[in-house]
Design a protein around this motif. Structure first.
Motif, PDB file in Angstrom:
ATOM      1  N   LYS A  59      78.553  21.263 -29.195  1.00 51.80           N
ATOM      2  CA  LYS A  59      77.866  22.553 -29.271  1.00 51.80           C
ATOM      3  C   LYS A  59      78.151  23.389 -28.021  1.00 51.80           C
ATOM      4  CE  LYS A  59      73.984  21.164 -32.229  1.00 51.80           C
ATOM      5  NZ  LYS A  59      73.876  19.732 -32.216  1.00 51.80           N
ATOM      6  N   ALA A  60      78.192  22.723 -26.859  1.00 53.92           N
ATOM      7  CA  ALA A  60      78.384  23.451 -25.602  1.00 53.92           C
ATOM      8  C   ALA A  60      79.809  23.969 -25.440  1.00 53.92           C
ATOM      9  CB  ALA A  60      78.024  22.543 -24.420  1.00 53.92           C
ATOM     10  N   MET A  61      80.790  23.095 -25.685  1.00 53.94           N
ATOM     11  CA  MET A  61      82.186  23.437 -25.397  1.00 53.94           C
ATOM     12  C   MET A  61      82.928  24.058 -26.575  1.00 53.94           C
ATOM     13  SD  MET A  61      83.445  20.046 -23.373  1.00 53.94           S
ATOM     14  CE  MET A  61      82.463  19.320 -22.067  1.00 53.94           C
ATOM     15  N   GLY A  62      82.536  23.674 -27.768  1.00 49.54           N
ATOM     16  CA  GLY A  62      83.291  24.107 -28.943  1.00 49.54           C
ATOM     17  C   GLY A  62      83.006  25.528 -29.380  1.00 49.54           C
ATOM     18  N   HIS A  63      81.960  26.123 -28.822  1.00 53.40           N
ATOM     19  CA  HIS A  63      81.566  27.468 -29.233  1.00 53.40           C
ATOM     20  C   HIS A  63      81.436  28.366 -28.001  1.00 53.40           C
ATOM     21  CE1 HIS A  63      80.624  25.616 -33.137  1.00 53.40           C
ATOM     22  NE2 HIS A  63      80.059  24.658 -32.429  1.00 53.40           N
ATOM     23  N   GLY A  64      81.866  29.589 -28.110  1.00 51.67           N
ATOM     24  CA  GLY A  64      81.746  30.511 -26.990  1.00 51.67           C
ATOM     25  C   GLY A  64      82.848  30.327 -25.961  1.00 51.67           C
ATOM     26  N   LEU A  86      87.172  17.889 -29.903  1.00 51.13           N
ATOM     27  CA  LEU A  86      88.569  17.830 -29.475  1.00 51.13           C
ATOM     28  C   LEU A  86      89.407  18.860 -30.232  1.00 51.13           C
ATOM     29  CD1 LEU A  86      89.147  13.973 -29.104  1.00 51.13           C
ATOM     30  CD2 LEU A  86      88.591  15.635 -27.328  1.00 51.13           C
ATOM     31  N   GLY A  87      89.041  19.093 -31.499  1.00 51.23           N
ATOM     32  CA  GLY A  87      89.752  20.107 -32.268  1.00 51.23           C
ATOM     33  C   GLY A  87      89.555  21.495 -31.686  1.00 51.23           C
ATOM     34  N   ALA A  88      88.317  21.797 -31.266  1.00 55.69           N
ATOM     35  CA  ALA A  88      88.022  23.111 -30.679  1.00 55.69           C
ATOM     36  C   ALA A  88      88.745  23.283 -29.351  1.00 55.69           C
ATOM     37  CB  ALA A  88      86.515  23.261 -30.485  1.00 55.69           C
ATOM     38  N   ILE A  89      88.788  22.212 -28.550  1.00 55.23           N
ATOM     39  CA  ILE A  89      89.469  22.288 -27.250  1.00 55.23           C
ATOM     40  C   ILE A  89      90.974  22.417 -27.451  1.00 55.23           C
ATOM     41  CG2 ILE A  89      90.016  20.974 -25.148  1.00 55.23           C
ATOM     42  CD1 ILE A  89      87.123  19.936 -25.234  1.00 55.23           C
ATOM     43  N   ALA A  90      91.499  21.713 -28.449  1.00 55.55           N
ATOM     44  CA  ALA A  90      92.946  21.801 -28.728  1.00 55.55           C
ATOM     45  C   ALA A  90      93.352  23.226 -29.081  1.00 55.55           C
ATOM     46  CB  ALA A  90      93.312  20.848 -29.857  1.00 55.55           C
ATOM     47  N   LYS A  91      92.450  23.940 -29.767  1.00 52.96           N
ATOM     48  CA  LYS A  91      92.762  25.320 -30.150  1.00 52.96           C
ATOM     49  C   LYS A  91      92.752  26.269 -28.953  1.00 52.96           C
ATOM     50  CE  LYS A  91      90.989  24.930 -34.866  1.00 52.96           C
ATOM     51  NZ  LYS A  91      89.877  25.253 -35.782  1.00 52.96           N
ATOM     52  N   LYS A  92      92.019  25.858 -27.904  1.00 52.97           N
ATOM     53  CA  LYS A  92      91.988  26.709 -26.693  1.00 52.97           C
ATOM     54  C   LYS A  92      93.231  26.406 -25.849  1.00 52.97           C
ATOM     55  CE  LYS A  92      86.910  26.845 -26.431  1.00 52.97           C
ATOM     56  NZ  LYS A  92      86.597  28.274 -26.432  1.00 52.97           N
ATOM     57  N   GLN A  93      94.373  26.777 -26.382  1.00 49.75           N
ATOM     58  CA  GLN A  93      95.642  26.467 -25.706  1.00 49.75           C
ATOM     59  C   GLN A  93      95.836  27.367 -24.489  1.00 49.75           C
ATOM     60  OE1 GLN A  93      97.579  24.035 -26.204  1.00 49.75           O
ATOM     61  NE2 GLN A  93      96.830  23.255 -28.154  1.00 49.75           N
ATOM     62  N   PRO A  94      96.575  26.883 -23.507  1.00 51.60           N
ATOM     63  CA  PRO A  94      96.883  27.712 -22.336  1.00 51.60           C
ATOM     64  C   PRO A  94      97.562  29.008 -22.782  1.00 51.60           C
ATOM     65  CG  PRO A  94      97.607  25.456 -21.981  1.00 51.60           C
ATOM     66  CD  PRO A  94      97.202  25.550 -23.419  1.00 51.60           C
ATOM     67  N   ALA A  95      97.300  30.098 -22.052  1.00 54.68           N
ATOM     68  CA  ALA A  95      97.859  31.401 -22.388  1.00 54.68           C
ATOM     69  C   ALA A  95      99.368  31.405 -22.401  1.00 54.68           C
ATOM     70  CB  ALA A  95      97.339  32.443 -21.398  1.00 54.68           C
ATOM     71  N   ALA A 137      82.215  29.845 -22.392  1.00 56.52           N
ATOM     72  CA  ALA A 137      81.689  29.418 -21.094  1.00 56.52           C
ATOM     73  C   ALA A 137      82.644  28.506 -20.331  1.00 56.52           C
ATOM     74  CB  ALA A 137      80.343  28.702 -21.281  1.00 56.52           C
ATOM     75  N   TYR A 138      83.495  27.791 -21.058  1.00 59.71           N
ATOM     76  CA  TYR A 138      84.369  26.815 -20.415  1.00 59.71           C
ATOM     77  C   TYR A 138      85.820  27.299 -20.306  1.00 59.71           C
ATOM     78  CZ  TYR A 138      80.515  23.523 -20.980  1.00 59.71           C
ATOM     79  OH  TYR A 138      79.290  22.898 -20.913  1.00 59.71           O
ATOM     80  N   ASP A 139      86.089  28.475 -20.821  1.00 55.78           N
ATOM     81  CA  ASP A 139      87.484  28.924 -20.931  1.00 55.78           C
ATOM     82  C   ASP A 139      88.184  29.068 -19.586  1.00 55.78           C
ATOM     83  OD1 ASP A 139      86.954  28.913 -23.580  1.00 55.78           O
ATOM     84  OD2 ASP A 139      87.347  31.041 -23.943  1.00 55.78           O
ATOM     85  N   SER A 140      87.503  29.647 -18.603  1.00 58.18           N
ATOM     86  CA  SER A 140      88.163  29.873 -17.302  1.00 58.18           C
ATOM     87  C   SER A 140      88.461  28.544 -16.609  1.00 58.18           C
ATOM     88  CB  SER A 140      87.297  30.756 -16.406  1.00 58.18           C
ATOM     89  OG  SER A 140      86.040  30.159 -16.172  1.00 58.18           O
ATOM     90  N   THR A 141      87.534  27.592 -16.711  1.00 61.97           N
ATOM     91  CA  THR A 141      87.759  26.269 -16.112  1.00 61.97           C
ATOM     92  C   THR A 141      88.924  25.573 -16.795  1.00 61.97           C
ATOM     93  OG1 THR A 141      85.399  26.077 -15.667  1.00 61.97           O
ATOM     94  CG2 THR A 141      86.684  24.053 -15.559  1.00 61.97           C
TER      95      THR A 141
END
Length: 374
Positions: free
Chosen positions: A50-55, A363-372, A57-61
């Protein structure tokens, strides 16, 4: 003093079943420590999802990590984010840990749900996470499965604090309580100190009632001849089950085995009431706090439940009240064929499965947050 603060007077610790980057950075945890006497935090894959997969808040880190670790595996990216939060929470609670001389002030981090049936992998992951977080007030969460028990003993023997999770039955609790003692005994054999090793046994409550009440309601709807008896135990089985676990705990403390460890400074493995959010709106929203208050216990509360108890909860020793009534409730549940043993066994499987799904989604949500630059 508010209702939450008053729990300490009855020997119960207040923990928060929630962790989130924005909440930590805004000082939310520190406020609970200062105002409500909070002494611990628990996390699990569902909470992190819930914390990492949505929004964002963790993108810059995550972007900063990806810049330094090009091509890093998704699990490594997750661990980097989770461990930052756990470290921050542990640092906030470190003064509590110091003040209480290692008896509380803990933050829990769970081993991967993918390895719940693999003893050796659980031991290895517990040691890895312990080293990565590098905080004395960390507890590694290990599920109380059959494979988890020997992993708990080995992890305690290695000097690592353990939060045993997903306990539903008295039998499973007894197994992990003995695993904790076994781990301490191994440390004693090695000539290692045991006075600053801590453990909690997380006994889940509301899910038991949710499952059994569903069965009760179905039988009543079908016109079961035992409708009145079924209604009489509705919403009471989980609390009765927890009360009997606490009675076993009190008896275990009196044994020669435990007394020998206590003489060397061993801390008791406190029972922690988990899954304390009420799922049936017909019940009071503080039901699983009001009824389970007592010495050497912990209640880890979702924020909403914590707010409810702060507002209108009642602090009094209740865990040792009406034990005969608890025995009667469990005897009636057995007579009525509600199959508590079958329910608790199924709930362990469902609990592991739900954490696996949450971990998959995370892990699926984090995988989608690929480096720019990818």
């Amino acid at each position: 003093m508010g209702a939450l603060n008053q729990l300490e007077g009855f020997g119960q610790a207040v923990w928060l079943d929630f962790v989130d980057r924005k909440f930590l950075e805004a000082g939310g945890l520190q406020k609970l420590v200062d105002e409500d006497g909070l002494t611990g935090v628990t996390s699990n894959p569902s909470i992190f999802e819930k914390a990492m997969g949505h929004g964002d808040a963790y993108d810059s880190t995550l972007a900063a990590y990806d810049k330094e670790h090009a091509g890093a595996a998704t699990i490594d990216r997750y661990e980097h984010l989770a461990i930052q939060d756990i470290k921050a929470a542990a640092d906030t609670l470190k003064p509590v840990y110091d003040k209480l001389d290692a008896k509380d002030g803990y933050v829990s981090l769970e081993v991967s749900p993918y390895i719940s049936d693999d003893t050796d992998a659980t031991i290895a992951e517990a040691q890895k996470l312990w080293g990565m977080v590098d905080r004395p007030n960390l507890m590694i969460k290990i599920p109380g499965t059959l494979a988890g028990a020997p992993a708990i003993a080995a992890t305690i023997a290695a000097g690592i604090n353990v939060n045993v999770t997903l306990l539903f039955s008295l039998e499973a609790y007894q197994r992990v309580a003995e695993a904790y003692a076994m781990g301490l005994e191994e440390r004693v054999k090695q000539g290692q100190p045991i006075d600053r090793i801590a453990s909690v046994a997380s006994f889940f409550v509301s899910r038991i009632d949710a499952t059994i009440d569903k069965e009760i309601d179905a039988r009543i709807e079908k016109g079961d001849a035992e409708a009145d008896a079924l209604k009489a135990v509705r919403g009471k089985v989980a609390i009765a089950n927890a009360k009997m676990a606490y009675q076993w705990y009190l008896d275990f403390l009196k044994t020669d085995r435990w007394q020998a460890l206590a003489a060397k400074g061993a801390q008791p493995q406190r029972l922690l009431w988990a899954s304390t959010g009420v799922k049936d709106p017909a019940y009071p929203d503080t039901l699983y706090i009001d009824t389970l208050i007592g010495k050497d216990t912990v209640n880890t509360m979702p924020p909403k439940t914590m707010d409810a108890f702060r507002d209108h909860g009642t602090a009094a020793e209740t865990i040792t009240a009406d034990i005969d009534g608890a025995k009667h409730t469990l005897a009636e549940a057995e007579r009525l064929g509600l199959d508590l043993n079958g329910v608790t066994g199924k709930l362990v499987e469902e609990g592991v499965a739900s954490f696996v799904k949450a971990f998959d989604d995370l892990l699926g949500a984090i995988a989608k947050k690929q480096p720019a630059t990818a």
